[in-house]
Every structure is written in C-alpha cells, then in structure tokens.
Design an enzyme around this catalytic site. Structure first.
Site, mmCIF file in Angstrom:
data_model
loop_
_atom_site.group_PDB
_atom_site.id
_atom_site.type_symbol
_atom_site.label_atom_id
_atom_site.label_comp_id
_atom_site.label_asym_id
_atom_site.label_seq_id
_atom_site.Cartn_x
_atom_site.Cartn_y
_atom_site.Cartn_z
ATOM 1 N N MET A 1 0.797 -1.224 0.000
ATOM 2 C CA MET A 1 0.000 0.000 0.000
ATOM 3 C C MET A 1 0.832 1.279 0.000
ATOM 4 O O MET A 1 0.304 2.369 0.160
ATOM 5 C CB MET A 1 -0.958 0.065 1.197
ATOM 6 C CG MET A 1 -2.249 -0.707 1.128
ATOM 7 S SD MET A 1 -2.359 -2.083 0.055
ATOM 8 C CE MET A 1 -2.628 -3.344 1.271
ATOM 9 N N GLU B 1 10.531 5.759 2.445
ATOM 10 C CA GLU B 1 11.694 5.704 1.551
ATOM 11 C C GLU B 1 12.991 5.918 2.329
ATOM 12 O O GLU B 1 13.996 5.237 2.082
ATOM 13 C CB GLU B 1 11.539 6.740 0.435
ATOM 14 C CG GLU B 1 10.523 6.365 -0.619
ATOM 15 C CD GLU B 1 9.054 6.460 -0.163
ATOM 16 O OE1 GLU B 1 8.192 5.927 -0.893
ATOM 17 O OE2 GLU B 1 8.760 7.047 0.896
ATOM 18 N N ASP C 1 25.826 -7.914 3.990
ATOM 19 C CA ASP C 1 26.097 -8.856 2.903
ATOM 20 C C ASP C 1 27.564 -8.829 2.492
ATOM 21 O O ASP C 1 28.173 -9.875 2.273
ATOM 22 C CB ASP C 1 25.206 -8.539 1.703
ATOM 23 C CG ASP C 1 25.455 -9.501 0.548
ATOM 24 O OD1 ASP C 1 25.374 -10.729 0.780
ATOM 25 O OD2 ASP C 1 25.732 -9.037 -0.571
#
Length: 155
Positions: A74, A111, A125
């Site tokens: 949404m 964001e 990572d």
C-alpha cells in the site's frame, strides 16, 4: 475507528491521495550496524574482498529508497527528487543516515527508512564472510518536513 487502508468491503486498498496538494517533502532516517572492530578496520582499509563497502552500501540505500513501493504494501510509488546516504564510521559500529526528498502528495518517511535498511543490509552482505555477528538496529525517522502534519523532529 475508521481504517484508512481498507475499502467498504473490508479489503485492503491503497489510499487515494489524488486530492492532496503537492508540497516539498523531506524525511531523514538513521540506523546502525554494529560489528567487530576488526571488521570496521577492514572496511576502512579497503580490504573487504567484495569491494568498497561504503560505496556499494550507498548505492544499495539509494536503490532501496527508489524501490520502496515494491517492498511495502500500500505504499505509493513516489517520484524522488533526491536521496543521500551518509556514514559515520565508529570503532565497532557504522551509523547510517538517509535523507530523501520529493515534491508530491505523500511523504517519504518509508523511503528514508528503506534506504537506511538497505544500506545496512548491504554492509552485512559484503562483510558476512568476516563477521557473522553483526547487528542491524536503531532504525528510525528523525525528521520529516512538509505535508499536512508539518515539521516533525525526534527529540
């Protein structure tokens, strides 16, 4: 109480923001990734085998900001006018700050939060081969400017 993200049938829907006025909107979020001092030293010396950790993490954070609506249900697809990631490298931690801006009908808090999260995940990572005990945390919005609710600054 009326829920904003459910339609009259009780099903999820994206809120229509079409009637809202465009305004300049800016959000800043922070977070951190804790790690061994030796891992921070390898990052600073450019000795992580996968490459320049902070440069790649910066790109990962910006890409995350741009893809937020693909990740958060949404969440509106927003045209971003700017996105910046900054790092503060400490002895056993890297602090991450993301600032995202737009001119539009809805804010960019999600964001900014996604940018910080993706930057931290990218660091994890790239460094997991040398430090599996890294901890990502303290991700939060620290400032929001624009829109109907105005200016918010975390105390």
């Amino acid at each position: 109480m009326e829920f904003t993200h459910f339609n009259e049938s009780g099903r999820a829907h994206m809120v229509d923001v079409g009637e809202k006025q465009d305004s300049k909107r800016i959000a800043t979020a922070i977070g951190s990734i804790k790690m061994k001092k030796e891992t921070v030293d390898l990052i600073k010396e450019g000795l992580i085998k996968k490459g320049d950790v902070l440069s790649v993490s910066q790109i990962g954070g910006i890409m995350g900001a741009k893809k937020t609506s693909d990740l958060i249900p949404m969440c509106h697809n927003i045209f971003l006018t700017g996105s910046d990631i900054k790092f503060n490298v400490l002895e056993n931690e890297i602090e991450i700050e993301a600032t995202v801006s737009t001119i539009g009908k809805t804010g960019v808090e999600m964001e900014a939060l996604t940018a910080v999260s993706m930057a931290a995940l990218t660091i994890y990572d790239m460094c997991k081969a040398v430090d599996k005990n890294m901890v990502i945390g303290n991700i939060m919005v620290v400032e929001k400017i624009g829109g109907k609710s105005g200016h918010y600054k975390r105390k």
